[in-house]
Write a protein that holds these residues in place. Structure first.
Motif, mmCIF file in Angstrom:
data_model
loop_
_atom_site.group_PDB
_atom_site.id
_atom_site.type_symbol
_atom_site.label_atom_id
_atom_site.label_comp_id
_atom_site.label_asym_id
_atom_site.label_seq_id
_atom_site.Cartn_x
_atom_site.Cartn_y
_atom_site.Cartn_z
ATOM 1 N N LEU A 165 -2.221 2.225 -7.979
ATOM 2 C CA LEU A 165 -1.896 2.460 -6.572
ATOM 3 C C LEU A 165 -1.745 3.951 -6.281
ATOM 4 O O LEU A 165 -0.729 4.416 -5.763
ATOM 5 C CB LEU A 165 -0.631 1.693 -6.188
ATOM 6 C CG LEU A 165 -0.761 0.173 -6.267
ATOM 7 C CD1 LEU A 165 0.565 -0.492 -5.961
ATOM 8 C CD2 LEU A 165 -1.849 -0.325 -5.342
ATOM 9 N N LEU A 166 -2.787 4.686 -6.602
ATOM 10 C CA LEU A 166 -2.832 6.122 -6.325
ATOM 11 C C LEU A 166 -3.910 6.380 -5.289
ATOM 12 O O LEU A 166 -5.054 5.935 -5.452
ATOM 13 C CB LEU A 166 -3.145 6.909 -7.598
ATOM 14 C CG LEU A 166 -2.155 6.757 -8.747
ATOM 15 C CD1 LEU A 166 -2.699 7.424 -10.007
ATOM 16 C CD2 LEU A 166 -0.830 7.375 -8.358
ATOM 17 N N GLU A 167 -3.566 7.108 -4.244
ATOM 18 C CA GLU A 167 -4.530 7.366 -3.175
ATOM 19 C C GLU A 167 -5.783 8.060 -3.712
ATOM 20 O O GLU A 167 -6.895 7.774 -3.255
ATOM 21 C CB GLU A 167 -3.869 8.202 -2.073
ATOM 22 C CG GLU A 167 -4.705 8.315 -0.831
ATOM 23 C CD GLU A 167 -3.993 9.019 0.304
ATOM 24 O OE1 GLU A 167 -4.629 9.159 1.369
ATOM 25 O OE2 GLU A 167 -2.833 9.432 0.147
ATOM 26 N N ASP A 168 -5.621 8.943 -4.685
ATOM 27 C CA ASP A 168 -6.761 9.664 -5.266
ATOM 28 C C ASP A 168 -7.722 8.744 -6.016
ATOM 29 O O ASP A 168 -8.893 9.064 -6.188
ATOM 30 C CB ASP A 168 -6.286 10.767 -6.219
ATOM 31 C CG ASP A 168 -5.563 11.881 -5.509
ATOM 32 O OD1 ASP A 168 -5.675 11.981 -4.275
ATOM 33 O OD2 ASP A 168 -4.882 12.663 -6.196
ATOM 34 N N GLU A 169 -7.232 7.600 -6.490
ATOM 35 C CA GLU A 169 -8.053 6.643 -7.237
ATOM 36 C C GLU A 169 -8.696 5.602 -6.324
ATOM 37 O O GLU A 169 -9.577 4.859 -6.755
ATOM 38 C CB GLU A 169 -7.204 5.922 -8.291
ATOM 39 C CG GLU A 169 -6.680 6.812 -9.381
ATOM 40 C CD GLU A 169 -7.745 7.167 -10.415
ATOM 41 O OE1 GLU A 169 -8.638 6.355 -10.672
ATOM 42 O OE2 GLU A 169 -7.661 8.285 -10.948
ATOM 43 N N ALA A 170 -8.246 5.529 -5.088
ATOM 44 C CA ALA A 170 -8.710 4.497 -4.166
ATOM 45 C C ALA A 170 -10.098 4.815 -3.620
ATOM 46 O O ALA A 170 -10.498 5.973 -3.515
ATOM 47 C CB ALA A 170 -7.724 4.349 -3.013
ATOM 48 N N ARG A 171 -10.788 3.733 -3.270
ATOM 49 C CA ARG A 171 -12.115 3.835 -2.668
ATOM 50 C C ARG A 171 -11.963 3.613 -1.169
ATOM 51 O O ARG A 171 -11.226 2.720 -0.727
ATOM 52 C CB ARG A 171 -13.002 2.757 -3.298
ATOM 53 C CG ARG A 171 -14.380 2.607 -2.714
ATOM 54 C CD ARG A 171 -15.169 1.565 -3.481
ATOM 55 N NE ARG A 171 -14.693 0.204 -3.277
ATOM 56 C CZ ARG A 171 -15.014 -0.578 -2.258
ATOM 57 N NH1 ARG A 171 -15.798 -0.133 -1.297
ATOM 58 N NH2 ARG A 171 -14.560 -1.812 -2.186
ATOM 59 N N ALA A 212 -4.996 -1.772 6.489
ATOM 60 C CA ALA A 212 -4.328 -0.808 7.375
ATOM 61 C C ALA A 212 -4.749 0.624 7.059
ATOM 62 O O ALA A 212 -4.931 1.443 7.956
ATOM 63 C CB ALA A 212 -2.818 -0.944 7.262
ATOM 64 N N ALA A 213 -4.931 0.926 5.771
ATOM 65 C CA ALA A 213 -5.307 2.285 5.361
ATOM 66 C C ALA A 213 -6.806 2.410 5.065
ATOM 67 O O ALA A 213 -7.280 3.495 4.760
ATOM 68 C CB ALA A 213 -4.510 2.691 4.130
ATOM 69 N N ASN A 214 -7.537 1.290 5.147
ATOM 70 C CA ASN A 214 -8.974 1.275 4.838
ATOM 71 C C ASN A 214 -9.253 1.764 3.420
ATOM 72 O O ASN A 214 -10.191 2.530 3.187
ATOM 73 C CB ASN A 214 -9.776 2.098 5.847
ATOM 74 C CG ASN A 214 -9.699 1.543 7.244
ATOM 75 O OD1 ASN A 214 -9.324 0.398 7.445
ATOM 76 N ND2 ASN A 214 -10.038 2.348 8.221
ATOM 77 N N LEU A 215 -8.431 1.305 2.469
ATOM 78 C CA LEU A 215 -8.575 1.717 1.082
ATOM 79 C C LEU A 215 -8.621 0.511 0.150
ATOM 80 O O LEU A 215 -8.008 -0.522 0.432
ATOM 81 C CB LEU A 215 -7.409 2.619 0.667
ATOM 82 C CG LEU A 215 -7.299 3.972 1.357
ATOM 83 C CD1 LEU A 215 -5.987 4.643 0.976
ATOM 84 C CD2 LEU A 215 -8.474 4.861 0.996
ATOM 85 N N CYS A 247 0.852 -1.189 0.000
ATOM 86 C CA CYS A 247 0.000 0.000 0.000
ATOM 87 C C CYS A 247 0.890 1.242 0.000
ATOM 88 O O CYS A 247 1.809 1.344 0.808
ATOM 89 C CB CYS A 247 -0.892 -0.023 1.239
ATOM 90 S SG CYS A 247 -1.818 1.503 1.474
ATOM 91 N N PRO A 248 0.623 2.196 -0.891
ATOM 92 C CA PRO A 248 1.447 3.411 -0.925
ATOM 93 C C PRO A 248 1.226 4.316 0.289
ATOM 94 O O PRO A 248 2.050 5.176 0.567
ATOM 95 C CB PRO A 248 1.007 4.107 -2.209
ATOM 96 C CG PRO A 248 -0.360 3.591 -2.479
ATOM 97 C CD PRO A 248 -0.387 2.191 -1.924
ATOM 98 N N VAL A 249 0.145 4.101 1.020
ATOM 99 C CA VAL A 249 -0.164 4.926 2.190
ATOM 100 C C VAL A 249 0.432 4.319 3.456
ATOM 101 O O VAL A 249 1.168 4.973 4.181
ATOM 102 C CB VAL A 249 -1.700 5.104 2.345
ATOM 103 C CG1 VAL A 249 -2.036 5.893 3.597
ATOM 104 C CG2 VAL A 249 -2.285 5.761 1.100
ATOM 105 N N SER A 250 0.111 3.035 3.704
ATOM 106 C CA SER A 250 0.523 2.396 4.963
ATOM 107 C C SER A 250 1.779 1.532 4.843
ATOM 108 O O SER A 250 2.322 1.097 5.847
ATOM 109 C CB SER A 250 -0.613 1.519 5.492
ATOM 110 O OG SER A 250 -0.848 0.447 4.595
ATOM 111 N N LYS A 251 2.198 1.244 3.597
ATOM 112 C CA LYS A 251 3.367 0.391 3.327
ATOM 113 C C LYS A 251 3.178 -1.036 3.832
ATOM 114 O O LYS A 251 4.130 -1.720 4.183
ATOM 115 C CB LYS A 251 4.649 0.987 3.929
ATOM 116 C CG LYS A 251 4.917 2.425 3.557
ATOM 117 C CD LYS A 251 5.157 2.600 2.090
ATOM 118 C CE LYS A 251 5.611 4.006 1.769
ATOM 119 N NZ LYS A 251 4.644 4.827 1.097
#
Length: 66
Positions: A45-51, A31-34, A11-15
Motif C-alpha cells: 500500500l505505497l503510492e509509489d508502487e501503485a498503478r 476514489a484515488a484511481n489507483l 487506501c492510503p491516499v483516499s482513506k
C-alpha cells in the motif's frame, strides 16, 4: 486475500475501502484511481508502487462493486 484483512484495509491516499481484484492480484481504490499490488499475499500500500487506473477501469470496478 483474507476477507477479514480486506475489511480493515483502506487506501492510503483516499482513506476509502479497497476492492480486491483476484485475477490481477491488486487492491483497487476507485476514489484515488489507483491499483496497489499484492505480492506473495502481502498488500503493498505505497503510492509509489501503485498503478494509475484508466477511467474505463475505474468505471468497470465501480459497476462490479454495486
Amino acid at each position: 486475500m483474507d476477507p477479514k484483512l480486506l475489511e480493515i484495509l483502506v487506501c492510503p491516499v483516499s482513506k476509502t475501502k479497497l476492492i480486491f481484484d483476484k485475477s490481477a492480484q491488486e487492491l483497487i481504490s476507485t476514489a484515488a484511481n489507483l491499483a496497489f499490488p499484492v505480492r506473495d499475499g502481502i498488500p503493498i500500500l505505497l503510492e509509489d508502487e501503485a498503478r494509475q487506473l484508466s477511467a474505463e477501469e475505474v468505471e468497470s470496478y465501480r459497476k462490479q462493486k454495486s
